[in-house]
Write a protein that holds these residues in place. Sequence first.
Motif, PDB file in Angstrom:
ATOM      1  N   GLU A 279     -10.694   8.861  -6.192  1.00 10.40           N
ATOM      2  CA  GLU A 279     -10.755   7.437  -6.512  1.00 10.40           C
ATOM      3  C   GLU A 279     -10.331   6.525  -5.362  1.00 10.40           C
ATOM      4  N   THR A 280      -9.281   6.886  -4.637  1.00 12.45           N
ATOM      5  CA  THR A 280      -8.749   5.958  -3.633  1.00 12.45           C
ATOM      6  C   THR A 280      -8.383   6.617  -2.313  1.00 12.45           C
ATOM      7  N   GLY A 281      -8.634   7.892  -2.178  1.00  9.60           N
ATOM      8  CA  GLY A 281      -8.158   8.600  -0.998  1.00  9.60           C
ATOM      9  C   GLY A 281      -9.234   8.907   0.019  1.00  9.60           C
TER      10      GLY A 281
ATOM     11  N   MET B 125       0.841  -1.176   0.000  1.00  5.26           N
ATOM     12  CA  MET B 125       0.000   0.000   0.000  1.00  5.26           C
ATOM     13  C   MET B 125       0.889   1.242   0.000  1.00  5.26           C
TER      14      MET B 125
ATOM     15  N   LEU C 131      -6.834  11.296  -7.705  1.00  5.26           N
ATOM     16  CA  LEU C 131      -6.360  10.262  -6.787  1.00  5.26           C
ATOM     17  C   LEU C 131      -7.175  10.261  -5.497  1.00  5.26           C
TER      18      LEU C 131
END
Length: 135
Positions: free
Chosen positions: A35-37, A1, A32
Motif C-alpha cells: 500500500e505505501t512502501g 512521515m 504495508l
Amino acid sequence: MDVLWLILDSLSFTATPFAHGGPDTLPGLSTLADETGVVFTDAYVPGPKSPSSHGSFLTGQLPSRTGMHEAYPRFDTDLPTIADALSGSHQSYLISSNPFLFNGLDKRFSETTFLNDRDYLLFGDATDPTEFKWE
C-alpha cells in the motif's frame, strides 16, 4: 512521515512474503509494503558478508570508505549514518540479532535491542533459532 527500513539478511527474495507467491509469514508488513512502501527487488550488496554490507547499508558508502569489512567488522568512523539523518525529526530504533550491527553502527540510534541479549521468543512452543548453528 514514518520510516521502516527492513533488511532481511542472508535470505533470497523468493523466500520472503514480499515476493509474488512467497510465504505468507508477515501479512501485516506485506500489506504495508503493497500500500505505501517500496520494495527493492534488484539490490546488490557491496561485500560478500554482513560487516561490509551493513556498513554500506547504513551509511550509503562503500566498504573502502566505512573501513568496515570482514577482517575488521567495526564501525569506528564519524561518517554519517541513516540514524544521523533521521535524528532531527524521528526516533530511530535498531532491532536485530546480527552482532555486526552492534560493533559501532548502533551508537547513533535512539534505542537499540540486541535480540541475542534477551528472551525474544514470543511463543513458548516456537523453535529457538539460536539452536541452529553453522555446520
